[in-house]
Design an enzyme around this catalytic site. Structure first.
Site, PDB file in Angstrom:
ATOM      1  N   LYS A  79      35.136  41.562  37.493  1.00 26.81           N
ATOM      2  CA  LYS A  79      36.277  42.245  38.099  1.00 26.81           C
ATOM      3  C   LYS A  79      37.190  42.867  37.050  1.00 26.81           C
ATOM      4  CE  LYS A  79      40.292  41.439  41.105  1.00 26.81           C
ATOM      5  NZ  LYS A  79      41.092  40.428  41.829  1.00 26.81           N
ATOM      6  N   GLN A  80      37.477  42.123  35.999  1.00 24.13           N
ATOM      7  CA  GLN A  80      38.448  42.553  34.988  1.00 24.13           C
ATOM      8  C   GLN A  80      38.178  41.794  33.690  1.00 24.13           C
ATOM      9  OE1 GLN A  80      41.421  40.773  37.678  1.00 24.13           O
ATOM     10  NE2 GLN A  80      42.430  39.985  35.856  1.00 24.13           N
TER      11      GLN A  80
ATOM     12  N   TRP B 211      50.495  35.267  36.227  1.00 24.26           N
ATOM     13  CA  TRP B 211      50.340  35.331  34.766  1.00 24.26           C
ATOM     14  C   TRP B 211      50.613  36.741  34.257  1.00 24.26           C
ATOM     15  CZ3 TRP B 211      45.265  36.400  31.930  1.00 24.26           C
ATOM     16  CH2 TRP B 211      44.419  37.232  32.678  1.00 24.26           C
ATOM     17  N   ASP B 212      50.636  37.725  35.151  1.00 27.78           N
ATOM     18  CA  ASP B 212      50.978  39.094  34.782  1.00 27.78           C
ATOM     19  C   ASP B 212      52.258  39.133  33.946  1.00 27.78           C
ATOM     20  OD1 ASP B 212      49.448  38.840  37.154  1.00 27.78           O
ATOM     21  OD2 ASP B 212      49.911  40.874  37.781  1.00 27.78           O
TER      22      ASP B 212
ATOM     23  N   GLU C  53      37.844  37.194  39.040  1.00 26.15           N
ATOM     24  CA  GLU C  53      37.919  36.482  40.317  1.00 26.15           C
ATOM     25  C   GLU C  53      36.755  36.772  41.262  1.00 26.15           C
ATOM     26  OE1 GLU C  53      42.817  36.239  40.279  1.00 26.15           O
ATOM     27  OE2 GLU C  53      41.795  37.863  41.341  1.00 26.15           O
TER      28      GLU C  53
END
Length: 775
Positions: free
Chosen positions: A594-595, A342-343, A482
């Site tokens: 995580k993000q 998806w980046d 994640e």
């Protein structure tokens, strides 16, 4: 000693420099100084290929699965190699004494320049200069020139070059190194070398032509083969010029025709003047930078680093009718095996959308042409519509490996391909943004509507009605965070699915009204009934979303009940440090993230959430986020801008900006982080410059760091170019379009209309919008 290529390194704010040889940095520099043109890319291994070098040549879209768990981007033969020896001693940075060494990457011109001063065991010195490039003018061509001068006496120099077929893909876990191609044919013809290879699965054939000539005292001679020996006097310079041509074909029975066709194309380039090839290449780069450059007055180092990020997006940009897309590590390394995540759609695509929409279109074409595989994946799991793979390569099948290294280095089983399904709505989101920014109705009719409807079908069948709550739920997923696996009702997944359903229904109604004949044809093709589309509208508002009284969106069911962990330490970049007491395997029992997950939602659907809601969620989640992904800092920087936390916005932007130029995450040797490149650009444009799309109208409301005196850039919007010059209190804008055309823009907090051909200046004066005209 003469600086042979000084005319190519006079652009101070465009140079990335290596000022000495540092062996531990060798593989990092290979990624940082990589060259490319979108068709193929090469790592910047030194020509002599020192020990432990990771030479890499990659053609976009060329993958092979044989010998490995999953398909990998194929490391192809390396044409950028030259071996020189004098009396048995190799001119090699790892073998000889190095008295001086410098390499300079000129970002403006796409040139890599080198100077090394060698000293052998007999104390004889050799002055070595080189220039190389991958042509941006002719996408099949690479070229280099080397000049060598013995400084302390005469010598006989042995020269060995050609196309190095000893390369291999790097080993992953227990797989070891592997070579994904076999040599089909090689030989010499008309002072040139020929090589044909094919990938092991016999999907791709790659043909090389290469040749070199040398000049001494102004006399030029073509080398008859790849090995020769020449005598040089003291201070006499030999200049060697090597040109190569590389082209991919599908494996078929037309090899002789391909051989003849490529030779004719190569021959014309090989016999052209080297200086003309360089000039054409530089002109092509000039055209790219005219669109892509962002000028920031205030700090030179930031300007160089930003251009470094943009450069790397330019050298992986391709438009090949959807044959390829852009992997997580672009064309600079084999990290994540060259797979597409998806980046590409969420992080990288906006740069291309606003500068090179043909590349954005290609990214979406890549997905739409693999729609049959996405349909098959959905059916396999018992769902309707299309489910796109978490990791994709050549075919569009799921390519996520079963095992990988965790952030602590331990080997773990990978589950993202089973649960991280938000990529399906991410692709739909990117597709719709492309449509909003380009109004490309033909693309939508040919490809776009079908993707939108099939992804909506997936989410409608993936959602399950909870009879007790009367809400639809999406259970058993992984969100962008994640650390937490197999959770229920991840807010990001649910709300992006909701967006997908609503948008698909709106587009369905639009074409029913505006293009009934086309709509009927498409519905027959998809077997899509009106009743099914109406179900999308019914399901969407009932998709589960948990919000507490403080406006905080719960990341997933039960998240608020997890253990709270105080993050007390950060590194020098402001990135949190995990306490040694907290093991990686325990992270899923805590609230640490995580993000960007819920905050990613606030960013992508910015016009859906109020500022109060953004502030509440930002203050809550920023204190729980570890930024253990290159995807994280840039998005948090943008949300911080929206929440007026300029200090943190700038700090996190700098992490994203320097991700690869400073090797902040310690893995740049595996390739440049594509998501960080695109995220950095978004932080500048959508964060500090305040560009946004609100109700399908382009808006600008800058909030730049105070050290930035001015920002100058251009954007493409609905086919027209906008030139912008910003300070925090003024916006100068000019629309380059047909003279009669007008465009509505959001400027500061007001909507205004501008006419093509005029330059407008708007000033921030409290709530009042002042306007000046310049002719």
């Amino acid at each position: 000693m003469k600086n042979f290529y000084s005319q190519y390194i006079d652009d101070d704010l465009w140079l990335i420099q290596e000022l000495e040889w540092a062996k531990p940095l060798q593989n990092i520099r290979e990624s940082q100084f990589a060259l490319g043109n979108g068709y193929f890319g090469t790592r910047a291994s030194l020509e002599e290929i020192p020990y432990d070098a990771i030479a890499g040549t990659y053609i976009a879209g060329v993958y092979d699965k044989m010998l490995s768990q999953v398909a990998e981007l194929v490391n192809l033969p390396n044409a950028f190699n030259f071996r020189f020896t004098v009396k048995g001693e190799k001119l090699d940075i790892a073998a000889m004494d190095v008295l001086e060494h410098k390499r300079i990457l000129n970002l403006k011109k796409g040139l890599l320049v080198r100077h090394t001063l060698y000293q052998n065991s007999r104390k004889a010195r050799f002055d070595y200069n080189s220039l190389r490039f991958v042509s941006m003018d002719n996408k099949n061509v690479g070229a280099m020139q080397i000049s060598i001068t013995p400084l302390d006496g005469p010598c006989e120099i042995d020269i060995n070059t050609g196309i190095d077929t000893s390369v291999s893909n790097t080993g992953v876990l227990t797989e070891g190194r592997k070579r994904h191609f076999r040599v089909k044919e090689l030989g010499q013809a008309q002072n040139t070398g020929y090589l044909a290879v094919e990938t092991l699965e016999k999907k791709h054939a790659i043909i090389y032509w290469a040749g070199f000539y040398y000049e001494i005292n102004g006399k030029k001679a073509f080398a008859r083969n790849n090995i020769l020996s020449l005598k040089l006097k003291k201070n006499q310079t030999i200049t060697l010029t090597k040109i190569f041509y590389i082209k991919r074909f599908p494996c078929d029975n037309n090899s002789s025709r391909h051989k003849q066709e490529t030779f004719q194309a190569f021959s014309g380039v090989f016999h052209a003047k080297f200086e003309d090839l360089v000039k054409d290449h530089i002109r092509a780069w000039k055209r790219l930078w005219k669109k892509a450059d962002i000028l920031i007055e205030g700090t030179a180092n930031l300007q160089q680093n930003l251009r470094f990020n943009i450069y790397h997006m330019l050298i992986c940009a391709n438009a090949d009718n959807g044959f390829s897309s852009i992997g997580a590590r672009t064309l600079t390394g084999e990290g994540y095996r060259g797979h597409i995540f998806w980046d590409t759609e969420i992080y990288l695509m906006p740069f291309y959308l606003f500068n090179f929409p043909e590349v954005a279109r290609n990214i979406l074409l890549y997905r739409s042409k693999r729609l049959p595989m996405a349909r098959q994946a959905a059916r396999k799991e018992g769902f309707k519509g299309a489910k796109f793979p978490w990791e994709s390569a050549g075919s569009g099948e799921e390519e996520t490996p079963e095992w990988a290294k965790d952030i602590d280095g331990s080997i773990i089983k990978i589950l993202t391909h089973k649960f991280e399904q938000h990529i399906t709505s991410d692709i739909s989101y990117a597709l719709y943004k492309y449509y909003a920014a380009t109004q490309d109705e033909k693309f939508m009719r040919d490809f776009g509507y079908e993707v939108m409807f099939e992804t909506a079908r997936f989410w409608a069948s993936r959602s399950v009605l909870n009879k007790k709550t009367k809400k639809y739920e999406i259970n058993g997923v992984i969100g962008p965070d994640e650390f937490h696996l197999n959770v229920n009702n991840n807010a990001y997944t649910n709300i992006m699915a909701k967006w997908n359903l609503i948008t698909a229904y709106r587009l369905f109604r639009k074409i029913k009204k505006d293009a009934p004949s086309f709509s009927s044809t498409l519905q027959r093709k998809l077997g899509l009934k009106d009743r099914e589309a109406r179900d999308w509208k019914k399901i969407a508002p009932r998709l589960s979303e948990n919000i507490n009284r403080g406006r905080i969106v719960e990341q997933f069911d039960g998240y608020f009940r997890l253990k709270k962990v105080s993050i007390t330490e950060t590194d020098e970049n402001g990135i949190p440090i995990i306490s040694p007491k907290l093991k990686t395997q325990q992270l899923d029992k805590t609230q640490v993230v995580k993000q960007a997950d819920t905050l990613m939602l606030m960013y992508l659907l910015s016009d859906v959430y109020s500022l109060k809601t953004k502030l509440a969620n930002y203050n809550f989640y920023i204190e729980r986020t570890l930024h253990k992904s290159s995807l994280s800092p840039s998005i948090h920087s943008i949300v911080a801008c929206a929440c007026s936390d300029l200090q943190r916005a700038y700090s996190l932007f700098n992490v994203s900006l320097r991700m690869d130029i400073s090797n902040l995450y310690g893995n740049t040797k595996e390739g440049i982080h594509g998501a960080s490149l695109g995220g950095t650009w978004q932080a500048v444009i959508f964060g500090f410059a305040g560009v946004s799309i609100d109700k399908e109208r382009l808006c600008v409301n800058p909030g730049m760091p105070h050290s930035w005196k001015k920002m100058v850039f251009s954007l493409l919007w609905k086919g027209d170019m906008l030139e912008l010059e910003l300070t925090n209190n003024t916006i100068e804008v000019k629309l380059l379009a047909h003279k009669k055309k007008r465009l509505q823009l959001g400027i500061f907090d007001k909507v205004t209309s501008i006419k093509a051909g005029k330059k407008y200046t708007f000033k921030r004066i409290g709530p009042v919008l002042a306007k000046e005209y310049h002719y």
